[in-house]
Design an enzyme around this catalytic site. Structure first.
Site, PDB file in Angstrom:
ATOM      1  N   ASP A  71      71.358  59.913  88.100  1.00  0.00           N
ATOM      2  CA  ASP A  71      72.365  58.869  87.929  1.00  0.00           C
ATOM      3  C   ASP A  71      72.568  58.720  86.430  1.00  0.00           C
ATOM      4  O   ASP A  71      71.658  58.269  85.707  1.00  0.00           O
ATOM      5  CB  ASP A  71      71.857  57.565  88.552  1.00  0.00           C
ATOM      6  CG  ASP A  71      72.801  56.386  88.354  1.00  0.00           C
ATOM      7  OD1 ASP A  71      73.769  56.509  87.562  1.00  0.00           O
ATOM      8  OD2 ASP A  71      72.559  55.330  88.966  1.00  0.00           O
TER       9      ASP A  71
ATOM     10  N   SER B 201      90.938  61.141  79.020  1.00  0.00           N
ATOM     11  CA  SER B 201      92.022  61.331  79.982  1.00  0.00           C
ATOM     12  C   SER B 201      93.320  60.807  79.387  1.00  0.00           C
ATOM     13  O   SER B 201      93.301  59.933  78.511  1.00  0.00           O
ATOM     14  CB  SER B 201      91.713  60.559  81.270  1.00  0.00           C
ATOM     15  OG  SER B 201      92.849  60.477  82.120  1.00  0.00           O
TER      16      SER B 201
ATOM     17  N   TYR C   8      89.350  52.342  84.450  1.00  0.00           N
ATOM     18  CA  TYR C   8      89.285  53.762  84.094  1.00  0.00           C
ATOM     19  C   TYR C   8      89.950  54.015  82.737  1.00  0.00           C
ATOM     20  O   TYR C   8      89.403  54.721  81.885  1.00  0.00           O
ATOM     21  CB  TYR C   8      89.977  54.568  85.197  1.00  0.00           C
ATOM     22  CG  TYR C   8      89.874  56.071  85.075  1.00  0.00           C
ATOM     23  CD1 TYR C   8      88.712  56.740  85.460  1.00  0.00           C
ATOM     24  CD2 TYR C   8      90.950  56.827  84.616  1.00  0.00           C
ATOM     25  CE1 TYR C   8      88.630  58.125  85.389  1.00  0.00           C
ATOM     26  CE2 TYR C   8      90.879  58.212  84.535  1.00  0.00           C
ATOM     27  CZ  TYR C   8      89.712  58.852  84.924  1.00  0.00           C
ATOM     28  OH  TYR C   8      89.627  60.221  84.842  1.00  0.00           O
ATOM     29  N   ALA C   9      91.116  53.419  82.515  1.00  0.00           N
ATOM     30  CA  ALA C   9      91.828  53.597  81.249  1.00  0.00           C
ATOM     31  C   ALA C   9      91.005  53.044  80.088  1.00  0.00           C
ATOM     32  O   ALA C   9      90.931  53.652  79.009  1.00  0.00           O
ATOM     33  CB  ALA C   9      93.192  52.910  81.305  1.00  0.00           C
ATOM     34  N   THR C  10      90.379  51.898  80.299  1.00  0.00           N
ATOM     35  CA  THR C  10      89.544  51.303  79.260  1.00  0.00           C
ATOM     36  C   THR C  10      88.349  52.197  78.945  1.00  0.00           C
ATOM     37  O   THR C  10      88.007  52.415  77.772  1.00  0.00           O
ATOM     38  CB  THR C  10      89.063  49.914  79.701  1.00  0.00           C
ATOM     39  OG1 THR C  10      90.200  49.067  79.917  1.00  0.00           O
ATOM     40  CG2 THR C  10      88.158  49.274  78.659  1.00  0.00           C
TER      41      THR C  10
ATOM     42  N   LYS D 165      88.094  55.454  79.425  1.00  0.00           N
ATOM     43  CA  LYS D 165      88.518  56.713  78.804  1.00  0.00           C
ATOM     44  C   LYS D 165      88.980  56.493  77.360  1.00  0.00           C
ATOM     45  O   LYS D 165      88.820  57.366  76.501  1.00  0.00           O
ATOM     46  CB  LYS D 165      89.621  57.356  79.633  1.00  0.00           C
ATOM     47  CG  LYS D 165      89.138  57.887  81.001  1.00  0.00           C
ATOM     48  CD  LYS D 165      87.981  58.852  80.846  1.00  0.00           C
ATOM     49  CE  LYS D 165      87.716  59.634  82.128  1.00  0.00           C
ATOM     50  NZ  LYS D 165      86.542  60.547  81.973  1.00  0.00           N
TER      51      LYS D 165
ATOM     52  N   ARG E  20      81.454  69.791  91.153  1.00  0.00           N
ATOM     53  CA  ARG E  20      82.798  70.180  91.612  1.00  0.00           C
ATOM     54  C   ARG E  20      83.808  69.935  90.492  1.00  0.00           C
ATOM     55  O   ARG E  20      83.480  69.406  89.437  1.00  0.00           O
ATOM     56  CB  ARG E  20      83.191  69.374  92.850  1.00  0.00           C
ATOM     57  CG  ARG E  20      83.220  67.876  92.631  1.00  0.00           C
ATOM     58  CD  ARG E  20      83.352  67.093  93.929  1.00  0.00           C
ATOM     59  NE  ARG E  20      82.211  67.324  94.792  1.00  0.00           N
ATOM     60  CZ  ARG E  20      81.038  66.683  94.670  1.00  0.00           C
ATOM     61  NH1 ARG E  20      80.872  65.784  93.715  1.00  0.00           N
ATOM     62  NH2 ARG E  20      80.049  66.931  95.482  1.00  0.00           N
TER      63      ARG E  20
ATOM     64  N   GLY F 240      78.282  65.730  86.070  1.00  0.00           N
ATOM     65  CA  GLY F 240      79.341  65.723  87.077  1.00  0.00           C
ATOM     66  C   GLY F 240      79.816  67.130  87.382  1.00  0.00           C
ATOM     67  O   GLY F 240      81.014  67.370  87.554  1.00  0.00           O
ATOM     68  N   ALA F 241      78.869  68.064  87.449  1.00  0.00           N
ATOM     69  CA  ALA F 241      79.224  69.487  87.513  1.00  0.00           C
ATOM     70  C   ALA F 241      79.155  70.088  88.910  1.00  0.00           C
ATOM     71  O   ALA F 241      79.191  71.310  89.051  1.00  0.00           O
ATOM     72  CB  ALA F 241      78.332  70.284  86.562  1.00  0.00           C
TER      73      ALA F 241
END
Length: 252
Positions: free
Chosen positions: A62, A141, A153-155, A157, A15, A12-13
């Site tokens: 991917d 996060s 997302y919370a799960t 992370k 940006r 994911g580099a």
């Protein structure tokens, strides 16, 4: 082995935090594989590294696809050398309240964050174990502590924190440390997208966030990159299985 002879992979580099981390590790002397979903998207980060005198390779993959991940790691090993630093940064948002969240919203986030970190860690660990030295840094996060509209997302992370601690136990005997960095509010395209979803002005969102952060400012990608740089260094060899919150202070 010095930093100058090491090879890092940052996912994911293209940006944001990933790009800042790739540039920082290159400045530390590492050759860096800049991974993103589309190879063309990595050009800006790669050019910045090469322009500053570093070595970089753009790779499209991917992260949730085993064949693509294994091919990417093999290409990095052939073109740059055996990767012994891995930063699992690739991430996506599919925010929604629970009653609106679709299977695709859930599966996409789990695939990129959790399966992606699993596949890249699995594909690179043999290079680290063979050399009895390695560094894996996973991006968690503050959302791991819970955040409205981000059940997926919370799960993911929070899951990365358990993944981090388990890999630290398994790989520690082979000279490999595994840690997680958990950013708070960082000014990136992703947080700008969150503002758009919330239908609020991004500048206003930053001001609101800064008012609740003890150091009274939002974070920048470089803030996270500095911490990752330390965890990837020789000097961090006795730090493993930790989750470091880069959030400007404790979360209220």
């Amino acid at each position: 082995m010095s930093e100058e002879s090491r090879v890092a992979i940052v996912t994911g580099a293209a940006r944001g935090i990933g790009a800042a981390t790739a540039r920082r590790l290159a400045a530390d002397g590492m050759a860096v594989a800049v991974v993103d979903i589309e190879e063309a998207a990595t050009k800006e980060t790669v050019d910045a590294i090469v322009g500053a005198g570093g070595r970089a390779l753009g790779v499209g993959a991917d992260v949730s696809d085993r064949d693509q991940v294994e091919a990417a790691v093999a290409r990095v090993a052939a073109d740059l050398g055996a990767p012994t630093v891995l930063v699992n940064n690739a991430g996506v948002l599919r925010d929604n309240l629970l009653f609106k969240m679709t299977n695709a919203d859930w599966d996409t986030v789990m695939g990129v964050h959790l399966r992606g970190a699993f596949l890249f860690s699995q594909a690179t660990q043999k290079h680290m174990v063979d050399r009895k030295w390695g560094r894996i840094v996973n991006l968690s996060s503050t959302s791991a502590l819970g955040n409205r509209g981000q059940a997926n997302y919370a799960t993911a992370k929070a899951g990365l924190q358990g993944f981090t601690k388990t890999l630290a136990i398994e790989l520690g005997p082979f000279g490999v440390t595994v840690n997680a960095v958990a950013p708070g509010f960082i000014v990136t395209d992703m947080t700008a997208a969150t503002a758009a979803r919330m239908k609020v002005d991004f500048e206003d969102l930053q001001k609101h966030a800064a008012a609740e952060i003890p150091v009274r400012r939002p974070g920048r990608p470089e803030d996270v990159a500095h911490t990752i740089s330390f965890l990837a260094s020789e000097g961090a060899g006795f730090v493993s299985g930790q989750v470091i919150y880069v959030a400007g202070g404790p979360r209220a």
